[in-house]
Design a protein around this motif. Structure first.
Motif, short mmCIF file in Angstrom:
data_model
loop_
_atom_site.label_atom_id
_atom_site.label_comp_id
_atom_site.label_asym_id
_atom_site.label_seq_id
_atom_site.Cartn_x
_atom_site.Cartn_y
_atom_site.Cartn_z
N ILE A 238 54.53 38.46 -60.47
CA ILE A 238 54.97 39.56 -59.74
C ILE A 238 56.00 38.89 -58.50
O ILE A 238 56.03 37.79 -57.68
CB ILE A 238 53.98 39.96 -58.51
CG1 ILE A 238 52.90 39.96 -59.37
CG2 ILE A 238 54.25 40.60 -57.66
CD1 ILE A 238 51.57 39.89 -58.30
N LYS A 239 57.26 39.11 -58.93
CA LYS A 239 58.58 39.10 -57.81
C LYS A 239 59.41 40.26 -57.83
O LYS A 239 59.33 41.89 -58.39
CB LYS A 239 59.61 38.34 -59.11
CG LYS A 239 58.43 37.07 -59.79
CD LYS A 239 59.75 36.37 -60.55
CE LYS A 239 58.92 34.67 -60.96
NZ LYS A 239 59.31 33.91 -60.70
N PRO A 240 59.80 39.78 -56.30
CA PRO A 240 60.79 40.95 -56.44
C PRO A 240 61.93 41.24 -56.99
O PRO A 240 62.45 40.51 -57.32
CB PRO A 240 61.16 41.16 -54.21
CG PRO A 240 60.76 39.08 -54.58
CD PRO A 240 59.97 39.70 -55.40
N VAL B 291 46.30 42.06 -60.49
CA VAL B 291 46.91 42.22 -59.79
C VAL B 291 46.75 41.53 -58.81
O VAL B 291 45.87 42.46 -57.78
CB VAL B 291 48.00 43.09 -59.51
CG1 VAL B 291 48.92 42.83 -58.17
CG2 VAL B 291 48.88 43.55 -60.35
N ASP B 292 46.75 40.78 -57.67
CA ASP B 292 46.65 40.50 -56.30
C ASP B 292 47.15 40.09 -55.46
O ASP B 292 46.65 38.97 -54.47
CB ASP B 292 45.67 38.80 -57.30
CG ASP B 292 46.35 37.66 -57.88
OD1 ASP B 292 47.44 38.14 -57.35
OD2 ASP B 292 46.05 36.83 -57.61
N ARG B 293 48.38 40.81 -55.47
CA ARG B 293 49.32 40.25 -54.14
C ARG B 293 50.42 41.31 -54.25
O ARG B 293 49.86 42.08 -54.82
CB ARG B 293 50.52 38.66 -53.88
CG ARG B 293 50.84 38.45 -55.47
CD ARG B 293 51.20 37.07 -55.02
NE ARG B 293 51.93 36.91 -56.66
CZ ARG B 293 51.53 36.06 -57.66
NH1 ARG B 293 50.44 36.17 -57.66
NH2 ARG B 293 52.52 36.12 -58.21
N PRO B 294 50.90 41.43 -53.35
CA PRO B 294 51.74 42.90 -52.64
C PRO B 294 52.52 42.68 -53.82
O PRO B 294 52.97 42.36 -54.23
CB PRO B 294 52.62 43.17 -51.41
CG PRO B 294 51.42 41.58 -50.69
CD PRO B 294 50.40 41.09 -51.15
N THR B 295 52.63 44.30 -54.38
CA THR B 295 53.81 44.49 -55.24
C THR B 295 54.82 45.53 -54.79
O THR B 295 55.82 46.36 -55.49
CB THR B 295 52.88 45.40 -56.58
OG1 THR B 295 52.69 46.55 -55.63
CG2 THR B 295 52.12 44.63 -56.94
N HIS B 296 54.35 45.50 -52.91
CA HIS B 296 55.73 46.82 -52.47
C HIS B 296 56.53 46.08 -51.31
O HIS B 296 56.11 45.05 -50.35
CB HIS B 296 55.44 47.47 -52.34
CG HIS B 296 56.32 48.84 -51.91
ND1 HIS B 296 56.27 48.32 -50.29
CD2 HIS B 296 56.70 49.78 -52.61
CE1 HIS B 296 57.84 49.91 -50.89
NE2 HIS B 296 57.41 50.45 -51.27
N ARG B 297 57.96 46.33 -51.53
CA ARG B 297 58.78 45.42 -50.49
C ARG B 297 57.85 45.31 -48.71
O ARG B 297 58.17 44.76 -47.98
CB ARG B 297 59.95 46.14 -50.33
CG ARG B 297 60.60 47.01 -49.58
CD ARG B 297 62.36 47.16 -49.79
NE ARG B 297 61.70 48.29 -49.40
CZ ARG B 297 63.47 49.34 -50.15
NH1 ARG B 297 64.08 48.39 -50.83
NH2 ARG B 297 63.35 50.43 -49.74
N ASP B 298 57.21 46.31 -48.95
CA ASP B 298 56.44 46.92 -47.21
C ASP B 298 54.86 46.64 -47.42
O ASP B 298 54.80 46.46 -46.58
CB ASP B 298 56.52 47.83 -46.53
CG ASP B 298 58.29 48.28 -46.44
OD1 ASP B 298 58.79 48.01 -46.27
OD2 ASP B 298 58.59 49.96 -47.34
N LEU C 48 49.24 47.72 -60.21
CA LEU C 48 47.59 47.62 -60.54
C LEU C 48 47.75 47.01 -62.53
O LEU C 48 48.89 48.03 -62.79
CB LEU C 48 46.98 48.42 -60.51
CG LEU C 48 46.53 49.04 -58.97
CD1 LEU C 48 45.29 50.06 -58.40
CD2 LEU C 48 46.49 47.60 -58.28
N PHE C 49 47.23 46.55 -63.04
CA PHE C 49 46.68 46.11 -63.83
C PHE C 49 45.46 45.92 -64.30
O PHE C 49 45.15 44.88 -64.06
CB PHE C 49 47.75 45.00 -64.44
CG PHE C 49 47.85 44.99 -65.80
CD1 PHE C 49 49.19 45.11 -66.92
CD2 PHE C 49 47.03 44.02 -66.74
CE1 PHE C 49 49.27 44.93 -68.02
CE2 PHE C 49 47.14 43.64 -68.17
CZ PHE C 49 48.84 43.75 -68.05
N PHE C 50 44.95 46.52 -65.23
CA PHE C 50 44.27 47.50 -65.59
C PHE C 50 43.68 46.68 -67.31
O PHE C 50 44.10 47.15 -67.91
CB PHE C 50 43.16 48.31 -65.29
CG PHE C 50 42.86 48.44 -64.11
CD1 PHE C 50 42.11 47.80 -63.30
CD2 PHE C 50 43.38 49.39 -63.24
CE1 PHE C 50 41.30 48.81 -61.77
CE2 PHE C 50 43.23 49.67 -61.62
CZ PHE C 50 42.51 49.31 -61.56
N THR C 51 42.80 46.00 -67.71
CA THR C 51 42.41 45.70 -69.00
C THR C 51 41.04 45.04 -69.62
O THR C 51 40.35 43.86 -67.89
CB THR C 51 43.92 44.90 -69.43
OG1 THR C 51 43.51 44.74 -70.53
CG2 THR C 51 43.72 43.61 -68.96
#
Length: 124
Positions: free
Chosen positions: A109-111, A84-91, A97-100
């Motif tokens: 990633i979408k609001p 995950v390389d960009r914000p995942t929260h509206r603030d 995160l996504f570790f694999t």
């Protein structure tokens, strides 16, 4: 002593282990570190051997703004990369995160209207 409020749910599908994670906000790094170190040791050693696992994935709400780099280093020691390389929260902030050890073909990633966290979708 662990962070008693950290929650995980794990499932094995075919030869892949998926672990969904929730770390409460303001959890102290030393306790989060111990929890995940012990958990990763258990999953990477015992479960891989018992179930002949080919991939391991940890994903979820890590509330990691304060110790993001520490998590990258810790999971990296076990061969897991964060995608995950960009914000995942509206603030703002990368909280989810996504570790694999597998290689995703796409990360989306979408609001969404029903949560302050964004939808994180991963394709392999």
């Amino acid at each position: 002593e662990y962070v008693s409020d950290v929650e995980t749910v794990a499932v094995i599908i075919q030869s892949s282990l998926f672990v969904c994670v929730y770390v409460p906000p303001n959890s102290p790094w030393n306790k989060v570190q111990k929890f995940f170190t012990d958990l990763l040791n258990e999953y990477t050693v015992q479960l891989c051997e018992q179930h002949n696992l080919s991939s391991i994935t940890f994903f979820g709400d890590f509330n990691a703004t304060r110790f993001y780099d520490n998590l990258l280093q810790l999971f990296g020691q076990f061969g897991l990369q964060q995608y995950v390389d960009r914000p995942t929260h509206r603030d703002g902030g990368i909280l989810d995160l996504f570790f694999t050890n597998a290689t995703p073909s796409r990360v989306c990633i979408k609001p969404v209207y029903f949560s302050d966290h964004f939808f994180v979708g991963v394709s392999f």
